[in-house]
Design a protein around this motif. Sequence first.
Motif, PDB file in Angstrom:
ATOM      1  N   LYS A  64       0.793  -1.233   0.000  1.00  0.00           N
ATOM      2  CA  LYS A  64       0.000   0.000   0.000  1.00  0.00           C
ATOM      3  C   LYS A  64       0.829   1.290   0.000  1.00  0.00           C
ATOM      4  CE  LYS A  64      -4.326  -1.858   1.788  1.00  0.00           C
ATOM      5  NZ  LYS A  64      -5.197  -2.043   2.968  1.00  0.00           N
ATOM      6  N   GLN A  67       1.451   1.906  -3.587  1.00  0.00           N
ATOM      7  CA  GLN A  67       0.245   2.405  -4.250  1.00  0.00           C
ATOM      8  C   GLN A  67      -0.001   3.873  -3.902  1.00  0.00           C
ATOM      9  OE1 GLN A  67      -2.126  -0.806  -2.512  1.00  0.00           O
ATOM     10  NE2 GLN A  67      -2.686  -1.496  -4.563  1.00  0.00           N
ATOM     11  N   GLN A 173      -5.101   2.211 -12.315  1.00  0.00           N
ATOM     12  CA  GLN A 173      -4.378   0.975 -12.034  1.00  0.00           C
ATOM     13  C   GLN A 173      -3.158   0.813 -12.934  1.00  0.00           C
ATOM     14  OE1 GLN A 173      -5.027  -0.417  -9.340  1.00  0.00           O
ATOM     15  NE2 GLN A 173      -7.045   0.487  -8.922  1.00  0.00           N
ATOM     16  N   ILE A 176      -0.540   2.813 -11.163  1.00  0.00           N
ATOM     17  CA  ILE A 176      -0.040   2.085  -9.998  1.00  0.00           C
ATOM     18  C   ILE A 176       0.898   0.968 -10.433  1.00  0.00           C
ATOM     19  CG2 ILE A 176      -0.707   0.543  -8.115  1.00  0.00           C
ATOM     20  CD1 ILE A 176      -3.202   2.299  -7.748  1.00  0.00           C
TER      21      ILE A 176
END
Length: 338
Positions: A64, A67, A173, A176
Motif C-alpha cells: 500500500k 500504491q 491501475q 499504480i
Amino acid sequence: MSSSPLADAPAIREPRHAPVAHLTRAGVVEGTHYGSVVVLGGDGELRFRLGDVEAACYPRSALKPVQAVAMVRAGLPLDGELLSLAMGSHSGEERHLAGARRILDLAGLSEDDLRNVPDLPYDPAVRDTWVREGRPPSRLAQNCSGKHAAMLYLCKLNGWPTADYDDPAHPLQRVIAGTVEDLTGQRVAHVTVDGCGTPLFAVSLHGLARAAARIAAGTRGTPESRVAHALRGHPEMASGTGRDVAALMRAVPGLLAKDGFEGVQVAALPDGRAVAVKISDGANRARVPVAAAALALAGVDPRLLTGFAGEPATGGGRPVGGVRPVAALDPSALLAPA
C-alpha cells in the motif's frame, strides 16, 4: 522516477522457504514456521537473506505505501493522517471511518461509490461492539476503505471514470502498476485481485524491500517523502490502536513499516536500510518476532525491539516458551558488504 532498466519479473514457483521461527515449549521445539527474510543495507546491497527472496509473491497490504506513492505522483493532494489512511489496513475505529468519509466528501462521492467488499471492522473489540449493536457490514468499515476512497478522489481530480476504478485496465491501475515496477526495480510477475477487490501485483520479496527503501529514503518534497512522512507521523491511521505495526514505528525512530495479510511485513529506515519478511503459513505470531530480528540484523538497536520478541506459549497460565526466530537470524549472521 528511476531511469534504471527494469529487471525481469521474478519467477513464479513454489517458494523455497526456510525455517524462520520455532515455537518452543520448555526448551523443546513444538512447531516450526517457514518463510523468507531479506535485509538491505543503506547502499541497497543485499546484506542478509534466508529462504527464497527472489520468487514471486503477493505483498498484499504491505504494497500500500507503493500504491500511495503512485497516487501522489498522479496528483493526489492528501497529506498527514488522510494520506496515512489512504495506505491503511485500518481497524475500523470511528476515526478511520470518519477519515474515509472526509476523503469521499472531498471527491463529492459517497460510500455507495466504493467498490471494496462490505465487512465488519478488523479490530476484534470494535467488531464485537458492532455485532452487539446490530450494525451490518459496511464498505467504510472494511480495512481498505481509505485506499479505495483515495482512489476515487484521484479519479475525480483527473477526470477518470469512477465506476470501474478497480479494473486493471483503468488509467489509475496502470499508473499504480508502473510505479510498482519503478520502485521495486522489476517487472510485475502476475496480476490478480486482492481481498478488497483492487489489482494485486506479484513481485519478489527483494523487490518489495527495495521499494520500501526508496520510499523511506525519499528526498524532501517528493511523493516518496510525503508518503513516508504521513505514515511515520500517523501510524495508527494506517493500522489502529494497539496494532503491532504502529507500535513498531513508535518504538524505532524514523521507521516506516507496513504489514500485509498472509504474514508479510516490510520496514525501512530513512538511510535506506530495509527488511522484508514473508511467513509461509501467514502466521502473525511469527511475523512480528521475525521482523524484529530482521531489523536487528539491519542495525536497529535491539533494545528498541524488546517489545516485539513474540507472544509466549503458556502452560497452566504460566509462560513456558514462545515463538522465537531461528539462530540464523542472530545479528552475527549479518553478511558483510560486497
